[in-house]
Design a protein around this motif. Sequence first.
Motif, PDB file in Angstrom:
ATOM      1  N   GLY A 179       0.829  -1.210   0.000  1.00  0.00           N
ATOM      2  CA  GLY A 179       0.000   0.000   0.000  1.00  0.00           C
ATOM      3  C   GLY A 179       0.856   1.249   0.000  1.00  0.00           C
ATOM      4  N   TYR A 208       0.850  -4.050  -4.298  1.00  0.00           N
ATOM      5  CA  TYR A 208      -0.256  -3.095  -4.372  1.00  0.00           C
ATOM      6  C   TYR A 208      -1.522  -3.801  -4.858  1.00  0.00           C
ATOM      7  CZ  TYR A 208       0.076  -2.945  -9.489  1.00  0.00           C
ATOM      8  OH  TYR A 208       0.058  -3.288 -10.820  1.00  0.00           O
ATOM      9  N   GLY A 215      -2.305   2.958  -2.431  1.00  0.00           N
ATOM     10  CA  GLY A 215      -1.201   2.069  -2.779  1.00  0.00           C
ATOM     11  C   GLY A 215      -0.914   2.114  -4.269  1.00  0.00           C
TER      12      GLY A 215
END
Length: 267
Positions: A179, A208, A215
């Motif tokens: 993130g 991510y 993110g």
Amino acid sequence: MTKKLVFITIHGMGVIEREYYKNLQQSLLKQLGEKIWSQVHFEPIYYQAAFQRYQYSVWEKMRQSTTLAWQDLRKFMLFGFSDVSTLEHRATSDGSVYKKIEKLIIYYLKLARKELLSNDIPIVIVAHSLGCQVISNYLWDAQKDKGIWQLGNLDYPEFPPEQEDFIKLKSLKYLFTTGCNIPLFVAGFADIKAIPKPNPDFKWLNYYDKDDVLGWPLKPLSPSYDLVVEQDIEINSGNIWQSWNPQTHDGYWTDEEFIKPLSQVVH
């Protein structure tokens, strides 16, 4: 038992409990077993203390002054985004929040070093959200003698000279970011530069989720990020209630798509 690895965690932004790392720690213990995990020195870094007392003061003033709707969301926004805005405010000033956080990182690294036999033991860092920017700043400053490491500044750290390589994270083998919101800090710069590798074996793996608005992938940021970041790895983070919306931001450290490859590195 002799420790073969140092495992460090760094939390993200918002209201953070001191034991923020418990679920991740338990998941790794489950994956690895007691025997292997006992060879790892685990050191969670908690830097929220540099912000939180002031944030709670503002929150209470606001909450008591009037009736506010969406209090949980407001609290997240207040604590989270004031973290972001405060982190690098007057970063070079003596006693700044930026330098206080770097001093806290050094404090925890010194605690870890007391449990080890040498300075060159491999280090794995897992950073989340704002913590990715925090550790990136620390690594940059440690390598460039900036920030807290600038000679002559009042915040220059104290440590035994023989521990300098460890405290500057020169044996950092893996950096896992989840993130990661580094792009929010650098998007306004014409020249975006990543940290240099602290050693030739260093690998940066960035996780991510496409639904996580906080993110981001990192390799597209610039040629230097493309070179330093080994992989941007997209996963579907979080449980059934998180994985399809922005709440996925809080789901990485309990998700098997992240825990399994992380445990293989620790192993």
